[in-house]
Design a protein around this motif. Sequence first.
Motif, PDB file in Angstrom:
ATOM      1  N   TYR A   1      21.919  -3.967  10.066  1.00 28.81           N
ATOM      2  CA  TYR A   1      21.724  -2.670   9.425  1.00 28.81           C
ATOM      3  C   TYR A   1      20.603  -2.785   8.388  1.00 28.81           C
ATOM      4  N   PRO A   2      19.405  -2.287   8.680  1.00 27.84           N
ATOM      5  CA  PRO A   2      18.280  -2.395   7.745  1.00 27.84           C
ATOM      6  C   PRO A   2      18.576  -1.860   6.346  1.00 27.84           C
TER       7      PRO A   2
ATOM      8  N   LYS B   1       0.833  -1.214   0.000  1.00 23.97           N
ATOM      9  CA  LYS B   1       0.000   0.000   0.000  1.00 23.97           C
ATOM     10  C   LYS B   1       0.866   1.262   0.000  1.00 23.97           C
ATOM     11  N   ASP B   2       1.884   1.281   0.853  1.00 24.36           N
ATOM     12  CA  ASP B   2       2.764   2.457   0.952  1.00 24.36           C
ATOM     13  C   ASP B   2       3.543   2.684  -0.341  1.00 24.36           C
ATOM     14  N   ILE B   3       4.030   1.602  -0.955  1.00 22.90           N
ATOM     15  CA  ILE B   3       4.783   1.737  -2.205  1.00 22.90           C
ATOM     16  C   ILE B   3       3.885   2.316  -3.299  1.00 22.90           C
ATOM     17  N   LYS B   4       2.676   1.774  -3.406  1.00 24.14           N
ATOM     18  CA  LYS B   4       1.748   2.237  -4.455  1.00 24.14           C
ATOM     19  C   LYS B   4       1.416   3.717  -4.291  1.00 24.14           C
ATOM     20  N   GLU B   5       1.119   4.122  -3.072  1.00 30.65           N
ATOM     21  CA  GLU B   5       0.777   5.528  -2.816  1.00 30.65           C
ATOM     22  C   GLU B   5       1.929   6.453  -3.181  1.00 30.65           C
ATOM     23  N   LYS B   6       3.133   6.071  -2.790  1.00 29.53           N
ATOM     24  CA  LYS B   6       4.299   6.930  -3.046  1.00 29.53           C
ATOM     25  C   LYS B   6       4.694   6.920  -4.520  1.00 29.53           C
ATOM     26  N   ALA B   7       4.575   5.744  -5.166  1.00 31.57           N
ATOM     27  CA  ALA B   7       4.972   5.641  -6.576  1.00 31.57           C
ATOM     28  C   ALA B   7       4.036   6.424  -7.492  1.00 31.57           C
ATOM     29  N   LEU B   8       2.736   6.367  -7.227  1.00 28.69           N
ATOM     30  CA  LEU B   8       1.772   7.078  -8.074  1.00 28.69           C
ATOM     31  C   LEU B   8       1.721   8.564  -7.748  1.00 28.69           C
ATOM     32  N   GLY B   9       2.043   8.912  -6.525  1.00 32.61           N
ATOM     33  CA  GLY B   9       1.951  10.315  -6.117  1.00 32.61           C
ATOM     34  C   GLY B   9       3.250  11.090  -6.250  1.00 32.61           C
ATOM     35  N   ALA B  10       4.352  10.367  -6.570  1.00 33.04           N
ATOM     36  CA  ALA B  10       5.662  11.026  -6.600  1.00 33.04           C
ATOM     37  C   ALA B  10       5.908  11.774  -7.910  1.00 33.04           C
ATOM     38  N   LYS B  11       6.575  12.899  -7.790  1.00 27.58           N
ATOM     39  CA  LYS B  11       7.046  13.620  -8.967  1.00 27.58           C
ATOM     40  C   LYS B  11       8.448  13.107  -9.283  1.00 27.58           C
ATOM     41  N   VAL B  12       8.668  12.767 -10.552  1.00 32.09           N
ATOM     42  CA  VAL B  12       9.967  12.201 -10.939  1.00 32.09           C
ATOM     43  C   VAL B  12      11.039  13.279 -10.857  1.00 32.09           C
ATOM     44  N   THR B  13      12.077  12.992 -10.094  1.00 29.91           N
ATOM     45  CA  THR B  13      13.188  13.928  -9.914  1.00 29.91           C
ATOM     46  C   THR B  13      13.943  14.092 -11.223  1.00 29.91           C
ATOM     47  N   LYS B  14      14.381  15.295 -11.510  1.00 34.99           N
ATOM     48  CA  LYS B  14      15.126  15.573 -12.736  1.00 34.99           C
ATOM     49  C   LYS B  14      16.400  14.740 -12.777  1.00 34.99           C
ATOM     50  N   GLY B  15      16.649  14.118 -13.916  1.00 35.39           N
ATOM     51  CA  GLY B  15      17.854  13.307 -14.073  1.00 35.39           C
ATOM     52  C   GLY B  15      17.703  11.881 -13.578  1.00 35.39           C
TER      53      GLY B  15
ATOM     54  N   HIS C   1      13.213   0.506  -1.927  1.00 34.60           N
ATOM     55  CA  HIS C   1      14.340   0.424  -0.997  1.00 34.60           C
ATOM     56  C   HIS C   1      13.985   1.070   0.342  1.00 34.60           C
ATOM     57  N   ASP C   2      13.421   2.266   0.286  1.00 37.72           N
ATOM     58  CA  ASP C   2      13.064   2.989   1.511  1.00 37.72           C
ATOM     59  C   ASP C   2      12.011   2.235   2.323  1.00 37.72           C
ATOM     60  N   GLU C   3      11.058   1.610   1.633  1.00 40.75           N
ATOM     61  CA  GLU C   3      10.016   0.842   2.334  1.00 40.75           C
ATOM     62  C   GLU C   3      10.583  -0.434   2.951  1.00 40.75           C
ATOM     63  N   LEU C   4      11.536  -1.056   2.258  1.00 47.54           N
ATOM     64  CA  LEU C   4      12.204  -2.236   2.833  1.00 47.54           C
ATOM     65  C   LEU C   4      12.960  -1.856   4.099  1.00 47.54           C
ATOM     66  N   VAL C   5      13.661  -0.734   4.032  1.00 44.26           N
ATOM     67  CA  VAL C   5      14.404  -0.247   5.209  1.00 44.26           C
ATOM     68  C   VAL C   5      13.448  -0.013   6.372  1.00 44.26           C
ATOM     69  N   LYS C   6      12.332   0.636   6.080  1.00 42.35           N
ATOM     70  CA  LYS C   6      11.307   0.910   7.113  1.00 42.35           C
ATOM     71  C   LYS C   6      10.774  -0.399   7.707  1.00 42.35           C
TER      72      LYS C   6
END
Length: 448
Positions: free
Chosen positions: A284-285, A53-67, A79-84
């Motif tokens: 180390y997560p 659920k968290d991955i989907k929300e962040k992936a669809l709502g995220a603005k793609v960073t330049k580059g 990666h960030d969700e796995l760490v969490k």
Amino acid sequence: MFDALAEKIQSAIGKIAKKGRIDEETLNKGLREIKLALLEADVNYKVVSDFIKDIKEKALGAKVTKGVTAVQQLVKIVHDELVKTLGEKAEPLNLKSKPSVILLIGLQGSGKTTTSAKLAKLLKKQGKKVLLTSVDIYRPAAMLQLKKLGEQISVPVFLEENEKDAAKIAEDALKKAKKEGYDVLIVDTAGRLHIDEEMLKEAKEIKERIHPDEVLFVSDAMTGQEAVNIAKAFDENVGMTGIVLTKLDSDARGGVALSVKGVTGKPIKFAGVGEKIDDFEPFYPDRVASRILGMGDVVSLVEKAQEVIDEEEALSMQEKLLSGEFTLEDFKKQLEMIQRMGPIKQLIKMIPGLSSQKMLKQLDKAIDDKKLKRIEAIINSMTPEERRNHAIINASRKRRIARGSGTSVKDVDALLKQFAQAKMMMKQMKKMQKKMAKKGGKFPFPFM
């Protein structure tokens, strides 16, 4: 550990990457594969649901960073969700008291006694004066095992083999630790094959009598989702501050590591990663998440190198490599350095670019510790003169070396050919380094 899970997650992300862009339909298909992979790995269902659920929300709502491509950004989100999920950050031990008391609890067979010794060895390396004790009054073999392990690592073990009150042994050990100025007391408790009221009551009484700074639940990573339920029961009845996972190097599916923090709220503090006493490390997560995604783990690799390789020796070896004076004797020393760092396949998993499951499968047959041992045996069968100047090794010398090393002339030829090619490559690198220097640049030469 995590190999099967890592392969499936990397495969799912790879399929998304082939699409070139991430729309909701593509993302849903990829996340469905990741969800199934996590459930097959025996990860707690609620943990999996929250993760997806968290991955989907962040992936669809995220603005793609330049580059950065959309897929690269998705990898970052996963990666960030796995760490969490794994615990966000490494949690150090609370060692503010003197002596600090660490109580180890868990079922029989989870590896508590070995973990006690491994933890003692780790703390001793950090300059701590450590005392071990066993309060397992039901299995004399457990006390004997801890005594032998203590002798092996040169850490004293306090035992009262005739005492039938486990809490009193713990109290007496604490008195000794205070009197003799120990920094840390590690208490190894009794276990059972399954949870029962008597075991929980005894563990709680020991805790109330010695007031430990840390109560660590030791769990076998191979026991799967059931280990999470056991950890929850211990936490509710005894209380704990953290978790130690043993056999994390095994082919366990990974469900415990990915579930236990979410279910109990308690962090994984250490991991047993092998059978040797030194095969024990802080958890180390972020590093574990990077390995799952095939991104390597350079920090752990460098730390392993720093532990076993002398810096001056490494620099001297680098100079020889670049100067073309590198001999088979030096090559042997380099192999010994690498072997001191641990199994070669574990090291490869830490190298970015080589740590994806696809690349690991390609390297699996090409590189293994047995081949390194065979190379070492061939070099050991050479005379000092042959090691210094491999050009003098003719047919009769090859036959003698093969007989002495238990290998074939073909194996000896292969080694000499590879070594000659390596020397040629080093000379070319030296020339490139000189050209770069003339232009005012630097040619980076990483040494491992």
